[in-house]
Write a protein that holds these residues in place. Structure first.
Motif, PDB file in Angstrom:
ATOM      1  N   PRO A 311       0.834  -1.206   0.000  1.00 39.83           N
ATOM      2  CA  PRO A 311       0.000   0.000   0.000  1.00 39.83           C
ATOM      3  C   PRO A 311       0.868   1.255   0.000  1.00 39.83           C
ATOM      4  O   PRO A 311       1.907   1.319   0.665  1.00 39.83           O
ATOM      5  N   LEU A 312       0.432   2.250  -0.768  1.00 42.68           N
ATOM      6  CA  LEU A 312       1.164   3.508  -0.870  1.00 42.68           C
ATOM      7  C   LEU A 312       0.310   4.662  -0.385  1.00 42.68           C
ATOM      8  O   LEU A 312      -0.911   4.658  -0.527  1.00 42.68           O
ATOM      9  N   THR A 313       0.994   5.679   0.154  1.00 46.36           N
ATOM     10  CA  THR A 313       0.349   6.913   0.590  1.00 46.36           C
ATOM     11  C   THR A 313       0.945   8.067  -0.205  1.00 46.36           C
ATOM     12  O   THR A 313       2.165   8.130  -0.400  1.00 46.36           O
ATOM     13  N   ARG A 314       0.104   8.974  -0.660  1.00 45.74           N
ATOM     14  CA  ARG A 314       0.593  10.107  -1.453  1.00 45.74           C
ATOM     15  C   ARG A 314       1.361  11.092  -0.569  1.00 45.74           C
ATOM     16  O   ARG A 314       0.911  11.463   0.510  1.00 45.74           O
ATOM     17  N   ASN A 315       2.543  11.506  -1.040  1.00 49.00           N
ATOM     18  CA  ASN A 315       3.306  12.534  -0.336  1.00 49.00           C
ATOM     19  C   ASN A 315       2.707  13.911  -0.604  1.00 49.00           C
ATOM     20  O   ASN A 315       2.014  14.134  -1.602  1.00 49.00           O
ATOM     21  N   ASP A 316       2.994  14.839   0.307  1.00 50.07           N
ATOM     22  CA  ASP A 316       2.554  16.220   0.106  1.00 50.07           C
ATOM     23  C   ASP A 316       3.229  16.789  -1.147  1.00 50.07           C
ATOM     24  O   ASP A 316       4.385  16.479  -1.458  1.00 50.07           O
ATOM     25  N   ASP A 317       2.511  17.629  -1.845  1.00 45.33           N
ATOM     26  CA  ASP A 317       3.033  18.299  -3.037  1.00 45.33           C
ATOM     27  C   ASP A 317       3.785  19.555  -2.586  1.00 45.33           C
ATOM     28  O   ASP A 317       3.172  20.557  -2.202  1.00 45.33           O
ATOM     29  N   ILE A 318       5.097  19.510  -2.609  1.00 47.11           N
ATOM     30  CA  ILE A 318       5.906  20.619  -2.083  1.00 47.11           C
ATOM     31  C   ILE A 318       5.693  21.882  -2.901  1.00 47.11           C
ATOM     32  O   ILE A 318       5.536  22.980  -2.347  1.00 47.11           O
ATOM     33  N   LEU A 319       5.686  21.744  -4.224  1.00 40.46           N
ATOM     34  CA  LEU A 319       5.524  22.907  -5.090  1.00 40.46           C
ATOM     35  C   LEU A 319       4.173  23.576  -4.873  1.00 40.46           C
ATOM     36  O   LEU A 319       4.096  24.795  -4.688  1.00 40.46           O
ATOM     37  N   ALA A 320       3.104  22.787  -4.882  1.00 43.30           N
ATOM     38  CA  ALA A 320       1.770  23.347  -4.657  1.00 43.30           C
ATOM     39  C   ALA A 320       1.666  23.945  -3.257  1.00 43.30           C
ATOM     40  O   ALA A 320       0.992  24.964  -3.052  1.00 43.30           O
ATOM     41  N   GLY A 321       2.361  23.334  -2.296  1.00 42.44           N
ATOM     42  CA  GLY A 321       2.345  23.870  -0.933  1.00 42.44           C
ATOM     43  C   GLY A 321       3.003  25.234  -0.846  1.00 42.44           C
ATOM     44  O   GLY A 321       2.536  26.106  -0.091  1.00 42.44           O
ATOM     45  N   LEU A 322       4.078  25.443  -1.609  1.00 41.05           N
ATOM     46  CA  LEU A 322       4.721  26.755  -1.622  1.00 41.05           C
ATOM     47  C   LEU A 322       3.780  27.817  -2.190  1.00 41.05           C
ATOM     48  O   LEU A 322       3.688  28.935  -1.659  1.00 41.05           O
ATOM     49  N   VAL A 323       3.103  27.466  -3.278  1.00 42.46           N
ATOM     50  CA  VAL A 323       2.164  28.409  -3.899  1.00 42.46           C
ATOM     51  C   VAL A 323       1.033  28.735  -2.924  1.00 42.46           C
ATOM     52  O   VAL A 323       0.632  29.906  -2.785  1.00 42.46           O
ATOM     53  N   GLU A 324       0.535  27.723  -2.236  1.00 35.31           N
ATOM     54  CA  GLU A 324      -0.535  27.950  -1.262  1.00 35.31           C
ATOM     55  C   GLU A 324      -0.071  28.845  -0.123  1.00 35.31           C
ATOM     56  O   GLU A 324      -0.792  29.760   0.300  1.00 35.31           O
ATOM     57  N   ALA A 325       1.152  28.583   0.374  1.00 36.02           N
ATOM     58  CA  ALA A 325       1.688  29.389   1.477  1.00 36.02           C
ATOM     59  C   ALA A 325       1.909  30.835   1.054  1.00 36.02           C
ATOM     60  O   ALA A 325       1.714  31.764   1.847  1.00 36.02           O
ATOM     61  N   ARG A 326       2.289  31.038  -0.180  1.00 31.86           N
ATOM     62  CA  ARG A 326       2.439  32.403  -0.686  1.00 31.86           C
ATOM     63  C   ARG A 326       1.080  33.090  -0.771  1.00 31.86           C
ATOM     64  O   ARG A 326       0.942  34.278  -0.438  1.00 31.86           O
TER      65      ARG A 326
END
Length: 422
Positions: A311-326
């Motif tokens: 079973p696999l779990t999706r990792n957080d999207d670092i790039l999308a997270g940066l855009v969201e934080a901005r």
């Protein structure tokens, strides 16, 4: 020492290697060999002091050409004029404090400094000296003078110097000097100092998601593109932090702070921390999209007890997270965010079709797209692709070294940075 008349990076060029009189003079031997093995015609011009460290015969054997230090050798050929006029590239390594001073003041009291006055090709100085000498106001002024005239003075590495001393002033790795020098043959203005005072975060390499104590999920990323970006940005004057996953045993670029990480979670934490004070973040790393849901505490054995599925779990999207934080104010509103995408075409569309969709999803300012596959992008020395902008513009990135692609990307980043006031 201007950049006029530079070549286009093809092999078979005339390269002058100048060698200053410092303990790092022995490292020039590897530099001479690298250019010679690439098919270049190499002329070595040492100072008299350099011959105290490495003998004339060594330089002649490695280059296949005679070696002189004074202007009165082979007078009919007027070597102090001809060598500079014929050169496609001049590389000075090591460039000592004394040699930088003589070059800055236009001295012509030996063959090397006279050649510098006649060279109209890219001229690269690779400094090597003790930290105190590198940071002395006289050296700082000499470096500024040389750069103002179009010469490239690369930032030295930090590390062990002579004796017990360590610090900034170490000669950069041979491969780094060669890469920067060849970049100037591809593009003479690639190392202009337009990023001074800027803070840039670059991610590179692949992440590894552990399955058990000996296995992991990973990818083929070598980290070469990210390291090239960090190297070129630092030489253009930026304060660079490189967040590095696993790479193909790459040497840390000179004048770059490196943060080593292992997993996607590690990389996200490091990038988020560094981005808080940055002007731009360039996400060139190949971050694993998934991780095993469960980490086995002992090696998974074959046969009895072997799982049918993992079973696999999706990792957080670092790039999308940066855009969201901005967007929500956790990062500066003027932070420039650049993504990289490795794409293949399929029945649903070609590489650019998928890239445009990804840019829309991610919301970053720029997306650099590489077509991947056998013999493309991953683990290769050269690269190409496309650069897509949030404003809808698209441009092809011509095939060339990964340093060349880096210079093009950094041009675009520089154009998006908020102008400094005051």
């Amino acid at each position: 020492m201007t950049m006029a008349g530079a070549g286009d990076g093809r092999r078979g060029r005339h390269v002058v290697v100048g060698v200053g009189g410092g303990i790092a003079a022995y490292k020039a031997c590897a530099l001479i060999r690298a250019f010679s093995e690439a098919g270049d015609s190499v002329r070595v011009i040492p100072t008299e002091s350099a011959l105290q460290f490495v003998g004339r015969a060594t330089f002649e054997a490695l280059s296949g050409n005679p070696v002189h230090t004074g202007v009165f050798a082979d007078v009919p050929e007027v070597p102090h004029v001809r060598l500079g006029q014929q050169a496609d590239l001049v590389v000075i390594a090591p460039a000592t404090a004394d040699l930088l001073s003589r070059a800055a003041t236009g001295r012509a009291d030996d063959l090397l400094t006279a050649t510098l006055l006649t060279a109209r090709c890219p001229v690269v100085f690779a400094p090597a000296m003790h930290t105190e000498m590198w940071e002395h106001p006289a050296t700082v002024a000499n470096v500024q003078t040389l750069r103002s005239r179009g010469a490239v003075v690369i930032e030295p590495a930090s590390g062990r110097l002579t004796g017990r001393d360590t610090g900034a002033g170490r000669l950069p790795d041979t491969d780094e000097i060669v890469a920067l020098a060849r970049l100037l043959l591809e593009r003479p203005d690639a190392l202009r100092r337009d990023l001074v005072g800027r803070k840039i975060v670059v991610s590179a390499g692949g992440t590894r998601e552990p399955l058990d104590p000996v296995r992991f999920l990973g990818n083929r990323s070598s980290g070469k593109q990210g390291y090239a970006l960090a190297r070129v940005a630092a030489q253009r004057g930026a304060e660079v932090t490189l967040v590095s996953g696993f790479t193909a045993d790459l040497v840390a670029p000179a004048a770059v702070d490196v943060v080593h990480v292992k997993t996607a979670s590690d990389m996200r934490a490091a990038v988020d921390k560094c981005a808080a004070g940055a002007d731009a973040v360039v996400m060139a790393a190949a971050v694993a999209d998934f991780r095993p849901t469960t980490l086995a505490t002992s090696k998974i054995k074959k046969g009895a007890g072997e799982p049918d599925t993992i079973p696999l779990t999706r990792n957080d999207d670092i790039l999308a997270g940066l855009v969201e934080a901005r967007g929500d104010g956790r990062l500066p509103a003027d932070l420039v965010i650049v993504g990289f995408a490795a794409e293949t075409g399929d029945q649903h569309g070609d590489v650019l079709t998928h890239a445009r969709a990804k840019l829309a999803r991610k919301g970053c300012d720029l997306l650099v797209v590489n077509a991947v596959g056998e013999g493309k992008a991953f683990e290769m020395e050269d690269n190409d692709g496309w650069m897509l902008s949030a404003d809808g513009s698209e441009s092809a990135l011509e095939h060339g070294s990964k340093a060349l692609l880096s210079s093009r990307v950094l041009d675009a980043v520089g154009g998006l940075l908020t102008p400094r006031t005051g």
